[in-house]
Write a protein that holds these residues in place. Sequence first.
Motif, short mmCIF file in Angstrom:
data_model
loop_
_atom_site.label_atom_id
_atom_site.label_comp_id
_atom_site.label_asym_id
_atom_site.label_seq_id
_atom_site.Cartn_x
_atom_site.Cartn_y
_atom_site.Cartn_z
N ASP A 34 0.83 -1.21 0.00
CA ASP A 34 0.00 0.00 0.00
C ASP A 34 0.87 1.25 0.00
O ASP A 34 0.63 2.20 -0.77
CB ASP A 34 -0.93 0.00 1.22
CG ASP A 34 -1.71 1.28 1.34
OD1 ASP A 34 -2.56 1.55 0.46
OD2 ASP A 34 -1.48 2.05 2.30
N LEU A 35 1.88 1.26 0.85
CA LEU A 35 2.79 2.41 0.90
C LEU A 35 3.52 2.57 -0.42
O LEU A 35 3.70 3.71 -0.92
CB LEU A 35 3.80 2.23 2.04
CG LEU A 35 4.87 3.32 2.18
CD1 LEU A 35 4.24 4.68 2.41
CD2 LEU A 35 5.86 2.97 3.30
N GLN A 42 3.53 5.90 -2.64
CA GLN A 42 4.78 6.60 -2.92
C GLN A 42 4.95 6.86 -4.42
O GLN A 42 5.33 7.96 -4.84
CB GLN A 42 5.97 5.79 -2.40
CG GLN A 42 6.12 5.82 -0.88
CD GLN A 42 7.23 4.91 -0.41
OE1 GLN A 42 7.50 3.86 -1.00
NE2 GLN A 42 7.90 5.31 0.67
N ILE A 43 4.66 5.84 -5.22
CA ILE A 43 4.79 5.98 -6.67
C ILE A 43 3.82 7.04 -7.18
O ILE A 43 4.18 7.92 -7.98
CB ILE A 43 4.54 4.62 -7.37
CG1 ILE A 43 5.67 3.65 -7.03
CG2 ILE A 43 4.43 4.80 -8.88
CD1 ILE A 43 5.39 2.21 -7.41
N ALA A 44 2.57 6.97 -6.72
CA ALA A 44 1.56 7.94 -7.17
C ALA A 44 1.94 9.36 -6.77
O ALA A 44 1.82 10.30 -7.58
CB ALA A 44 0.20 7.56 -6.59
N ALA A 45 2.40 9.53 -5.54
CA ALA A 45 2.76 10.88 -5.06
C ALA A 45 3.96 11.42 -5.81
O ALA A 45 4.01 12.62 -6.17
CB ALA A 45 3.05 10.83 -3.56
N PHE A 46 4.93 10.57 -6.09
CA PHE A 46 6.13 11.03 -6.79
C PHE A 46 5.80 11.39 -8.24
O PHE A 46 6.30 12.41 -8.76
CB PHE A 46 7.21 9.94 -6.75
CG PHE A 46 8.54 10.40 -7.27
CD1 PHE A 46 9.39 11.15 -6.48
CD2 PHE A 46 8.95 10.10 -8.57
CE1 PHE A 46 10.63 11.59 -6.95
CE2 PHE A 46 10.17 10.53 -9.06
CZ PHE A 46 11.01 11.28 -8.24
N ARG A 105 8.82 0.15 -6.55
CA ARG A 105 8.53 -0.63 -7.77
C ARG A 105 9.00 -2.08 -7.61
O ARG A 105 8.34 -3.01 -8.09
CB ARG A 105 9.18 0.02 -8.99
CG ARG A 105 8.59 1.38 -9.35
CD ARG A 105 9.05 1.84 -10.73
NE ARG A 105 8.77 3.24 -10.95
CZ ARG A 105 7.57 3.76 -11.23
NH1 ARG A 105 6.52 2.96 -11.32
NH2 ARG A 105 7.41 5.06 -11.41
N GLU A 106 10.13 -2.29 -6.94
CA GLU A 106 10.61 -3.64 -6.68
C GLU A 106 9.64 -4.40 -5.78
O GLU A 106 9.38 -5.59 -5.99
CB GLU A 106 12.00 -3.60 -6.03
CG GLU A 106 13.12 -3.22 -6.99
CD GLU A 106 14.48 -3.20 -6.31
OE1 GLU A 106 14.56 -3.56 -5.12
OE2 GLU A 106 15.46 -2.83 -6.98
N ILE A 107 9.11 -3.72 -4.77
CA ILE A 107 8.16 -4.35 -3.85
C ILE A 107 6.91 -4.81 -4.61
O ILE A 107 6.43 -5.94 -4.45
CB ILE A 107 7.77 -3.37 -2.73
CG1 ILE A 107 8.95 -3.21 -1.75
CG2 ILE A 107 6.52 -3.84 -1.98
CD1 ILE A 107 8.78 -2.10 -0.74
N LEU A 108 6.40 -3.95 -5.48
CA LEU A 108 5.20 -4.30 -6.24
C LEU A 108 5.48 -5.42 -7.24
O LEU A 108 4.64 -6.30 -7.44
CB LEU A 108 4.66 -3.06 -6.96
CG LEU A 108 4.12 -1.95 -6.06
CD1 LEU A 108 3.53 -0.82 -6.90
CD2 LEU A 108 3.08 -2.47 -5.08
N ALA A 109 6.66 -5.39 -7.85
CA ALA A 109 7.02 -6.44 -8.80
C ALA A 109 7.12 -7.79 -8.08
O ALA A 109 6.68 -8.83 -8.61
CB ALA A 109 8.34 -6.11 -9.49
N LYS A 110 7.68 -7.78 -6.87
CA LYS A 110 7.79 -9.03 -6.12
C LYS A 110 6.41 -9.53 -5.71
O LYS A 110 6.12 -10.74 -5.78
CB LYS A 110 8.67 -8.83 -4.88
CG LYS A 110 8.90 -10.10 -4.08
CD LYS A 110 10.11 -9.97 -3.16
CE LYS A 110 11.41 -10.04 -3.92
NZ LYS A 110 12.60 -10.08 -3.04
N ALA A 111 5.54 -8.62 -5.28
CA ALA A 111 4.18 -9.00 -4.90
C ALA A 111 3.44 -9.61 -6.09
O ALA A 111 2.71 -10.60 -5.94
CB ALA A 111 3.43 -7.79 -4.37
#
Length: 285
Positions: free
Chosen positions: A234-235, A239-243, A270-276
Amino acid sequence: MDMRARPYRSVLYIPGSKTRALDKARSMAVDAIIFDLEDAVSVEEKANARQTLATALAEDGYGRRMKIVRINGLDTDWGRADAEAVVAMQPDAVLLPKVNGPADLDALAEITGDLPIWAMMETPLGMLNAAAIAAHPRLAGFVMGTNDLAKDLQCRFRADRLPLMTSLGLCLLAAKAHGVVIVDGVYNAFKDDEGLRAECRQGRDMGMDGKTLIHPAQVEIANAAFAPSEEETDLARRQIAAFEEAERQGQGVAVVDGRIVENLHVATAREILAKAEAIAALASE
Protein backbone atom coordinates in the motif's frame (compact mmCIF):
# COMPACT_ATOMS: atom_id res chain seq x y z
CA MET A 1 11.65 -12.86 -14.70
CA ASP A 2 13.87 -10.14 -13.19
CA MET A 3 16.14 -11.68 -10.54
CA ARG A 4 15.20 -9.03 -7.97
CA ALA A 5 11.48 -9.55 -8.59
CA ARG A 6 11.50 -13.35 -8.59
CA PRO A 7 10.57 -14.62 -5.13
CA TYR A 8 12.92 -16.85 -3.14
CA ARG A 9 10.99 -16.66 0.14
CA SER A 10 11.03 -20.42 0.76
CA VAL A 11 13.84 -22.64 -0.52
CA LEU A 12 13.17 -26.23 0.55
CA TYR A 13 15.76 -29.01 0.65
CA ILE A 14 14.44 -32.27 -0.84
CA PRO A 15 16.54 -35.49 -0.80
CA GLY A 16 17.29 -36.57 -4.36
CA SER A 17 16.91 -40.20 -3.32
CA LYS A 18 13.33 -40.02 -2.00
CA THR A 19 10.79 -40.53 -4.80
CA ARG A 20 7.82 -39.74 -2.54
CA ALA A 21 9.35 -36.45 -1.39
CA LEU A 22 10.25 -35.52 -4.97
CA ASP A 23 6.66 -36.10 -6.00
CA LYS A 24 5.17 -34.24 -3.04
CA ALA A 25 7.33 -31.19 -3.78
CA ARG A 26 5.40 -30.64 -7.02
CA SER A 27 2.42 -29.41 -5.04
CA MET A 28 4.16 -27.48 -2.27
CA ALA A 29 3.83 -23.70 -2.03
CA VAL A 30 7.58 -23.15 -2.21
CA ASP A 31 9.42 -20.65 -4.38
CA ALA A 32 12.47 -22.83 -4.94
CA ILE A 33 13.61 -26.39 -4.34
CA ILE A 34 17.13 -27.60 -3.63
CA PHE A 35 17.23 -31.18 -4.87
CA ASP A 36 19.96 -32.56 -2.67
CA LEU A 37 22.52 -35.15 -3.74
CA GLU A 38 24.91 -34.26 -0.92
CA ASP A 39 24.16 -34.26 2.84
CA ALA A 40 20.65 -35.70 2.57
CA VAL A 41 21.85 -38.82 0.71
CA SER A 42 23.82 -41.66 2.27
CA VAL A 43 27.03 -42.93 0.69
CA GLU A 44 25.33 -46.14 -0.42
CA GLU A 45 22.57 -44.19 -2.19
CA LYS A 46 24.66 -41.61 -4.06
CA ALA A 47 24.51 -43.24 -7.51
CA ASN A 48 20.86 -44.27 -7.16
CA ALA A 49 19.87 -40.78 -6.02
CA ARG A 50 21.43 -39.30 -9.14
CA GLN A 51 19.25 -41.51 -11.34
CA THR A 52 16.13 -41.05 -9.21
CA LEU A 53 16.48 -37.28 -9.41
CA ALA A 54 17.14 -37.34 -13.15
CA THR A 55 13.89 -39.26 -13.65
CA ALA A 56 11.91 -36.83 -11.49
CA LEU A 57 13.26 -33.76 -13.27
CA ALA A 58 12.60 -35.35 -16.66
CA GLU A 59 8.98 -35.82 -15.63
CA ASP A 60 9.01 -32.22 -14.31
CA GLY A 61 5.69 -30.87 -13.02
CA TYR A 62 7.42 -28.37 -10.71
CA GLY A 63 5.86 -25.37 -12.43
CA ARG A 64 7.53 -22.01 -11.83
CA ARG A 65 9.43 -23.23 -8.79
CA MET A 66 13.15 -22.60 -9.12
CA LYS A 67 14.90 -25.97 -9.54
CA ILE A 68 18.39 -26.11 -7.99
CA VAL A 69 20.45 -29.30 -7.71
CA ARG A 70 23.05 -29.52 -4.95
CA ILE A 71 25.86 -31.83 -5.99
CA ASN A 72 28.63 -33.35 -3.93
CA GLY A 73 31.91 -31.47 -3.86
CA LEU A 74 34.26 -32.05 -6.77
CA ASP A 75 36.85 -33.28 -4.26
CA THR A 76 34.62 -36.26 -3.40
CA ASP A 77 34.14 -39.57 -5.20
CA TRP A 78 30.72 -38.47 -6.52
CA GLY A 79 31.12 -34.81 -7.42
CA ARG A 80 32.25 -35.07 -11.04
CA ALA A 81 29.60 -37.66 -11.92
CA ASP A 82 26.99 -35.45 -10.22
CA ALA A 83 28.09 -32.40 -12.20
CA GLU A 84 28.03 -34.29 -15.49
CA ALA A 85 24.58 -35.69 -14.71
CA VAL A 86 23.19 -32.26 -13.77
CA VAL A 87 23.95 -30.93 -17.25
CA ALA A 88 21.53 -33.48 -18.69
CA MET A 89 18.93 -32.78 -15.96
CA GLN A 90 18.68 -29.15 -17.10
CA PRO A 91 17.72 -27.55 -13.77
CA ASP A 92 17.70 -23.78 -13.28
CA ALA A 93 21.00 -23.90 -11.38
CA VAL A 94 23.59 -26.18 -9.82
CA LEU A 95 24.58 -25.66 -6.16
CA LEU A 96 28.18 -26.35 -5.14
CA PRO A 97 28.94 -27.08 -1.46
CA LYS A 98 31.77 -25.57 0.58
CA VAL A 99 32.87 -22.94 -1.92
CA ASN A 100 36.15 -21.41 -0.71
CA GLY A 101 36.99 -19.20 -3.69
CA PRO A 102 36.41 -18.47 -7.39
CA ALA A 103 38.65 -21.36 -8.45
CA ASP A 104 36.04 -23.81 -7.11
CA LEU A 105 33.47 -22.25 -9.43
CA ASP A 106 35.91 -22.33 -12.35
CA ALA A 107 36.35 -26.09 -11.87
CA LEU A 108 32.59 -26.68 -11.85
CA ALA A 109 31.94 -24.40 -14.82
CA GLU A 110 34.39 -26.45 -16.90
CA ILE A 111 31.90 -29.32 -16.54
CA THR A 112 28.54 -27.51 -16.39
CA GLY A 113 29.21 -24.81 -18.99
CA ASP A 114 26.61 -22.04 -19.08
CA LEU A 115 24.44 -23.49 -16.31
CA PRO A 116 24.08 -20.87 -13.53
CA ILE A 117 25.96 -21.77 -10.35
CA TRP A 118 24.86 -21.17 -6.78
CA ALA A 119 27.42 -21.39 -3.97
CA MET A 120 27.05 -22.87 -0.49
CA MET A 121 28.71 -20.29 1.75
CA GLU A 122 29.68 -22.35 4.77
CA THR A 123 33.43 -22.12 5.41
CA PRO A 124 35.57 -19.42 7.05
CA LEU A 125 37.63 -19.11 3.85
CA GLY A 126 34.45 -18.71 1.85
CA MET A 127 33.42 -15.83 4.11
CA LEU A 128 36.74 -14.07 3.53
CA ASN A 129 36.44 -14.59 -0.24
CA ALA A 130 32.72 -13.76 -0.52
CA ALA A 131 33.19 -10.71 -2.75
CA ALA A 132 35.39 -12.58 -5.25
CA ILE A 133 32.97 -15.53 -5.29
CA ALA A 134 29.97 -13.24 -5.91
CA ALA A 135 31.81 -11.56 -8.78
CA HIS A 136 32.26 -14.83 -10.69
CA PRO A 137 30.50 -14.63 -14.10
CA ARG A 138 28.60 -17.93 -13.59
CA LEU A 139 27.56 -17.21 -10.00
CA ALA A 140 23.85 -16.48 -9.55
CA GLY A 141 23.13 -17.11 -5.87
CA PHE A 142 24.47 -17.65 -2.35
CA VAL A 143 23.04 -20.21 0.08
CA MET A 144 24.17 -19.67 3.65
CA GLY A 145 25.28 -22.95 5.22
CA THR A 146 25.07 -21.81 8.82
CA ASN A 147 25.32 -25.27 10.42
CA ASP A 148 28.66 -26.12 8.82
CA LEU A 149 29.88 -22.57 9.33
CA ALA A 150 29.08 -22.67 13.05
CA LYS A 151 30.95 -25.98 13.34
CA ASP A 152 34.05 -24.52 11.70
CA LEU A 153 33.85 -21.30 13.73
CA GLN A 154 33.41 -23.34 16.94
CA CYS A 155 30.85 -20.76 17.99
CA ARG A 156 27.95 -21.22 20.37
CA PHE A 157 24.31 -21.27 19.36
CA ARG A 158 22.46 -18.07 20.24
CA ALA A 159 18.95 -17.11 19.28
CA ASP A 160 20.20 -13.71 18.08
CA ARG A 161 22.91 -15.38 15.94
CA LEU A 162 25.43 -12.78 17.06
CA PRO A 163 28.44 -15.12 16.53
CA LEU A 164 27.41 -15.50 12.85
CA MET A 165 26.70 -11.84 12.12
CA THR A 166 30.09 -11.01 10.65
CA SER A 167 29.84 -13.95 8.24
CA LEU A 168 26.24 -13.23 7.28
CA GLY A 169 27.10 -9.57 6.78
CA LEU A 170 30.11 -10.26 4.55
CA CYS A 171 28.06 -12.52 2.29
CA LEU A 172 25.15 -10.11 2.24
CA LEU A 173 27.41 -7.23 1.20
CA ALA A 174 29.01 -9.35 -1.53
CA ALA A 175 25.66 -10.56 -2.87
CA LYS A 176 24.14 -7.09 -3.00
CA ALA A 177 27.29 -5.58 -4.52
CA HIS A 178 27.20 -8.05 -7.40
CA GLY A 179 23.43 -8.46 -7.79
CA VAL A 180 23.14 -12.13 -6.85
CA VAL A 181 20.47 -13.87 -4.77
CA ILE A 182 21.21 -14.66 -1.13
CA VAL A 183 19.11 -17.01 0.99
CA ASP A 184 19.55 -17.50 4.71
CA GLY A 185 20.58 -20.70 6.47
CA VAL A 186 18.20 -23.31 7.87
CA TYR A 187 16.44 -23.21 11.23
CA ASN A 188 16.99 -26.61 12.78
CA ALA A 189 14.11 -26.75 15.28
CA PHE A 190 11.38 -27.39 12.72
CA LYS A 191 8.65 -27.63 15.38
CA ASP A 192 9.53 -24.25 16.92
CA ASP A 193 7.32 -21.88 14.92
CA GLU A 194 8.05 -18.80 17.01
CA GLY A 195 11.80 -19.32 16.80
CA LEU A 196 11.58 -19.77 13.03
CA ARG A 197 9.39 -16.68 12.70
CA ALA A 198 11.91 -14.60 14.65
CA GLU A 199 14.87 -15.84 12.62
CA CYS A 200 13.01 -15.25 9.33
CA ARG A 201 12.19 -11.73 10.49
CA GLN A 202 15.84 -11.13 11.35
CA GLY A 203 17.01 -12.39 7.96
CA ARG A 204 14.42 -10.32 6.11
CA ASP A 205 15.37 -7.20 8.10
CA MET A 206 19.01 -7.77 7.13
CA GLY A 207 18.14 -7.99 3.44
CA MET A 208 18.10 -11.74 2.80
CA ASP A 209 15.93 -12.81 -0.15
CA GLY A 210 14.53 -15.86 1.62
CA LYS A 211 15.18 -18.83 3.89
CA THR A 212 16.38 -22.36 3.26
CA LEU A 213 14.08 -24.88 4.93
CA ILE A 214 14.45 -28.46 6.11
CA HIS A 215 10.77 -29.33 6.59
CA PRO A 216 7.51 -28.57 4.74
CA ALA A 217 6.00 -27.34 8.02
CA GLN A 218 8.31 -24.30 7.81
CA VAL A 219 7.12 -23.11 4.40
CA GLU A 220 4.13 -21.01 5.41
CA ILE A 221 6.08 -18.99 7.98
CA ALA A 222 8.95 -18.27 5.57
CA ASN A 223 6.56 -17.28 2.78
CA ALA A 224 4.81 -14.80 5.05
CA ALA A 225 8.02 -13.35 6.48
CA PHE A 226 9.73 -12.69 3.16
CA ALA A 227 6.69 -11.47 1.20
CA PRO A 228 5.84 -7.77 1.02
CA SER A 229 3.15 -7.06 3.61
CA GLU A 230 -0.13 -5.35 2.73
CA GLU A 231 1.17 -2.24 4.48
CA GLU A 232 4.35 -2.28 2.38
CA THR A 233 2.51 -2.71 -0.92
CA ASP A 234 0.00 0.00 0.00
CA LEU A 235 2.79 2.41 0.90
CA ALA A 236 4.66 1.53 -2.31
CA ARG A 237 1.64 2.38 -4.44
CA ARG A 238 1.10 5.67 -2.63
CA GLN A 239 4.78 6.60 -2.92
CA ILE A 240 4.79 5.98 -6.67
CA ALA A 241 1.56 7.94 -7.17
CA ALA A 242 2.76 10.88 -5.06
CA PHE A 243 6.13 11.03 -6.79
CA GLU A 244 4.59 10.89 -10.26
CA GLU A 245 2.24 13.71 -9.27
CA ALA A 246 5.17 15.74 -7.94
CA GLU A 247 7.03 15.21 -11.21
CA ARG A 248 4.00 16.46 -13.15
CA GLN A 249 4.22 19.61 -11.08
CA GLY A 250 7.90 20.01 -11.84
CA GLN A 251 9.13 18.85 -8.44
CA GLY A 252 11.71 16.15 -7.76
CA VAL A 253 10.52 15.23 -4.28
CA ALA A 254 7.16 14.15 -2.82
CA VAL A 255 5.92 13.65 0.74
CA VAL A 256 4.00 10.60 1.94
CA ASP A 257 3.01 10.06 5.59
CA GLY A 258 5.26 12.94 6.56
CA ARG A 259 8.34 11.40 4.93
CA ILE A 260 10.30 12.55 1.90
CA VAL A 261 9.96 10.35 -1.21
CA GLU A 262 12.77 10.54 -3.78
CA ASN A 263 13.84 8.50 -6.83
CA LEU A 264 15.51 5.84 -4.68
CA HIS A 265 12.34 5.27 -2.66
CA VAL A 266 10.31 4.93 -5.85
CA ALA A 267 12.80 2.35 -7.21
CA THR A 268 12.35 0.31 -4.01
CA ALA A 269 8.57 0.72 -4.22
CA ARG A 270 8.53 -0.63 -7.77
CA GLU A 271 10.61 -3.64 -6.68
CA ILE A 272 8.16 -4.35 -3.85
CA LEU A 273 5.20 -4.30 -6.24
CA ALA A 274 7.02 -6.44 -8.80
CA LYS A 275 7.79 -9.03 -6.12
CA ALA A 276 4.18 -9.00 -4.90
CA GLU A 277 2.99 -9.59 -8.48
CA ALA A 278 5.46 -12.45 -8.96
CA ILE A 279 4.26 -14.07 -5.72
CA ALA A 280 0.65 -13.74 -6.84
CA ALA A 281 1.53 -15.39 -10.16
CA LEU A 282 3.13 -18.34 -8.34
CA ALA A 283 0.11 -18.69 -6.06
CA SER A 284 -2.27 -18.78 -9.02
CA GLU A 285 -0.72 -21.95 -10.46
